[in-house]
Design a protein around this motif. Structure first.
Motif, PDB file in Angstrom:
ATOM      1  N   ASN A   1      -5.212   2.909  -0.970  1.00 45.26           N
ATOM      2  CA  ASN A   1      -4.313   3.950  -2.193  1.00 45.26           C
ATOM      3  C   ASN A   1      -3.088   2.749  -2.516  1.00 45.26           C
ATOM      4  O   ASN A   1      -1.942   2.754  -1.458  1.00 45.26           O
ATOM      5  CB  ASN A   1      -3.394   5.479  -1.779  1.00 45.26           C
ATOM      6  CG  ASN A   1      -2.971   6.163  -2.520  1.00 45.26           C
ATOM      7  OD1 ASN A   1      -2.686   5.563  -3.752  1.00 45.26           O
ATOM      8  ND2 ASN A   1      -2.185   6.775  -2.426  1.00 45.26           N
ATOM      9  N   ILE A   2      -3.157   2.316  -3.679  1.00 46.21           N
ATOM     10  CA  ILE A   2      -2.451   1.496  -3.681  1.00 46.21           C
ATOM     11  C   ILE A   2      -1.508   1.266  -5.100  1.00 46.21           C
ATOM     12  O   ILE A   2      -1.763   1.589  -5.586  1.00 46.21           O
ATOM     13  CB  ILE A   2      -3.509  -0.271  -3.836  1.00 46.21           C
ATOM     14  CG1 ILE A   2      -4.076  -0.360  -3.305  1.00 46.21           C
ATOM     15  CG2 ILE A   2      -1.958  -1.261  -4.257  1.00 46.21           C
ATOM     16  CD1 ILE A   2      -5.031  -1.493  -3.656  1.00 46.21           C
ATOM     17  N   LYS A   3      -0.140   0.866  -4.363  1.00 45.22           N
ATOM     18  CA  LYS A   3       0.906   1.266  -5.956  1.00 45.22           C
ATOM     19  C   LYS A   3       0.765  -0.235  -6.402  1.00 45.22           C
ATOM     20  O   LYS A   3       1.581  -0.931  -5.411  1.00 45.22           O
ATOM     21  CB  LYS A   3       2.113   2.362  -4.919  1.00 45.22           C
ATOM     22  CG  LYS A   3       3.621   2.360  -5.829  1.00 45.22           C
ATOM     23  CD  LYS A   3       4.292   2.596  -5.713  1.00 45.22           C
ATOM     24  CE  LYS A   3       5.585   3.477  -6.395  1.00 45.22           C
ATOM     25  NZ  LYS A   3       6.889   2.833  -6.003  1.00 45.22           N
ATOM     26  N   TRP A   4       1.025  -0.610  -7.398  1.00 44.10           N
ATOM     27  CA  TRP A   4       0.619  -1.395  -8.072  1.00 44.10           C
ATOM     28  C   TRP A   4       1.998  -1.930  -8.806  1.00 44.10           C
ATOM     29  O   TRP A   4       2.677  -0.533  -9.294  1.00 44.10           O
ATOM     30  CB  TRP A   4      -0.374  -1.676  -8.889  1.00 44.10           C
ATOM     31  CG  TRP A   4      -1.435  -2.000  -8.607  1.00 44.10           C
ATOM     32  CD1 TRP A   4      -2.366  -0.205  -9.230  1.00 44.10           C
ATOM     33  CD2 TRP A   4      -1.820  -2.700  -8.160  1.00 44.10           C
ATOM     34  NE1 TRP A   4      -3.313  -0.672  -7.615  1.00 44.10           N
ATOM     35  CE2 TRP A   4      -3.480  -1.883  -7.547  1.00 44.10           C
ATOM     36  CE3 TRP A   4      -2.374  -4.156  -7.306  1.00 44.10           C
ATOM     37  CZ2 TRP A   4      -4.738  -3.565  -7.053  1.00 44.10           C
ATOM     38  CZ3 TRP A   4      -3.196  -4.566  -6.759  1.00 44.10           C
ATOM     39  CH2 TRP A   4      -4.057  -3.875  -7.189  1.00 44.10           C
TER      40      TRP A   4
ATOM     41  N   MET B   1       0.998  -1.224   0.460  1.00 45.14           N
ATOM     42  CA  MET B   1       0.014  -0.284  -0.097  1.00 45.14           C
ATOM     43  C   MET B   1       1.032   1.739   0.176  1.00 45.14           C
ATOM     44  O   MET B   1       1.686   1.080   0.583  1.00 45.14           O
ATOM     45  CB  MET B   1      -0.989  -0.338   0.993  1.00 45.14           C
ATOM     46  CG  MET B   1      -2.373  -0.777   0.928  1.00 45.14           C
ATOM     47  SD  MET B   1      -3.296  -0.754   2.751  1.00 45.14           S
ATOM     48  CE  MET B   1      -4.759  -2.872   1.639  1.00 45.14           C
ATOM     49  N   ASP B   2       0.316   2.557  -0.991  1.00 49.56           N
ATOM     50  CA  ASP B   2       0.803   3.392  -0.758  1.00 49.56           C
ATOM     51  C   ASP B   2       0.969   4.418   0.405  1.00 49.56           C
ATOM     52  O   ASP B   2       1.665   5.394   0.331  1.00 49.56           O
ATOM     53  CB  ASP B   2       0.720   4.027  -2.449  1.00 49.56           C
ATOM     54  CG  ASP B   2       1.856   5.054  -2.988  1.00 49.56           C
ATOM     55  OD1 ASP B   2       2.936   4.415  -2.355  1.00 49.56           O
ATOM     56  OD2 ASP B   2       1.785   5.598  -3.794  1.00 49.56           O
ATOM     57  N   SER B   3       0.024   4.492   1.245  1.00 49.78           N
ATOM     58  CA  SER B   3      -0.639   5.287   2.097  1.00 49.78           C
ATOM     59  C   SER B   3      -0.709   4.579   2.993  1.00 49.78           C
ATOM     60  O   SER B   3      -1.397   3.857   3.214  1.00 49.78           O
ATOM     61  CB  SER B   3      -0.699   6.890   1.520  1.00 49.78           C
ATOM     62  OG  SER B   3      -2.267   5.995   1.442  1.00 49.78           O
ATOM     63  N   GLY B   4      -0.974   6.105   4.402  1.00 53.39           N
ATOM     64  CA  GLY B   4      -1.348   5.033   5.775  1.00 53.39           C
ATOM     65  C   GLY B   4      -1.327   4.763   6.287  1.00 53.39           C
ATOM     66  O   GLY B   4       0.014   4.740   6.406  1.00 53.39           O
TER      67      GLY B   4
ATOM     68  N   GLY C   1       3.643   0.411   2.425  1.00 53.09           N
ATOM     69  CA  GLY C   1       4.325  -0.721   2.753  1.00 53.09           C
ATOM     70  C   GLY C   1       4.144  -2.383   3.072  1.00 53.09           C
ATOM     71  O   GLY C   1       4.766  -3.294   2.412  1.00 53.09           O
ATOM     72  N   TRP C   2       2.999  -2.404   3.214  1.00 51.67           N
ATOM     73  CA  TRP C   2       2.056  -3.643   3.610  1.00 51.67           C
ATOM     74  C   TRP C   2       1.696  -4.380   1.676  1.00 51.67           C
ATOM     75  O   TRP C   2       1.931  -3.644   1.112  1.00 51.67           O
ATOM     76  CB  TRP C   2       1.036  -3.767   4.300  1.00 51.67           C
ATOM     77  CG  TRP C   2       1.202  -3.205   5.515  1.00 51.67           C
ATOM     78  CD1 TRP C   2       1.957  -2.524   6.391  1.00 51.67           C
ATOM     79  CD2 TRP C   2       0.532  -3.948   6.973  1.00 51.67           C
ATOM     80  NE1 TRP C   2       1.600  -2.027   7.538  1.00 51.67           N
ATOM     81  CE2 TRP C   2       0.514  -3.478   7.706  1.00 51.67           C
ATOM     82  CE3 TRP C   2      -0.760  -4.765   6.707  1.00 51.67           C
ATOM     83  CZ2 TRP C   2      -0.003  -3.688   8.905  1.00 51.67           C
ATOM     84  CZ3 TRP C   2      -0.301  -5.202   7.480  1.00 51.67           C
ATOM     85  CH2 TRP C   2      -0.674  -4.743   9.151  1.00 51.67           C
TER      86      TRP C   2
END
Length: 59
Positions: free
Chosen positions: A54-57, A1-4, A8-9
């Motif tokens: 908010n996911i960073k793929w 994951m990108d935020s919150g 880093g998960w």
């Protein structure tokens, strides 16, 4: 994951539509120590859940 809270998960998907549950799993994991899993009866429910993050793929 990108935020919150879960920055880093990692996210993993399991398509169990042909398996015992007949649905989809969403697994959210931080290293080897912490993981949460969610089960969805239909793919559209899983897709809707992903809209909340908010996911960073990675490619």
């Amino acid at each position: 994951m990108d935020s919150g809270d879960n920055t880093g998960w990692e996210i993993h998907f399991v398509d169990d539509t042909q398996g015992e549950t007949g649905g989809f799993y969403l697994i959210i994991q931080s290293g080897d120590s912490v993981a949460y899993d969610y089960w969805f009866e239909k793919k559209e429910y899983l897709d809707n859940q992903l809209l909340d993050h908010n996911i960073k793929w990675n490619s």
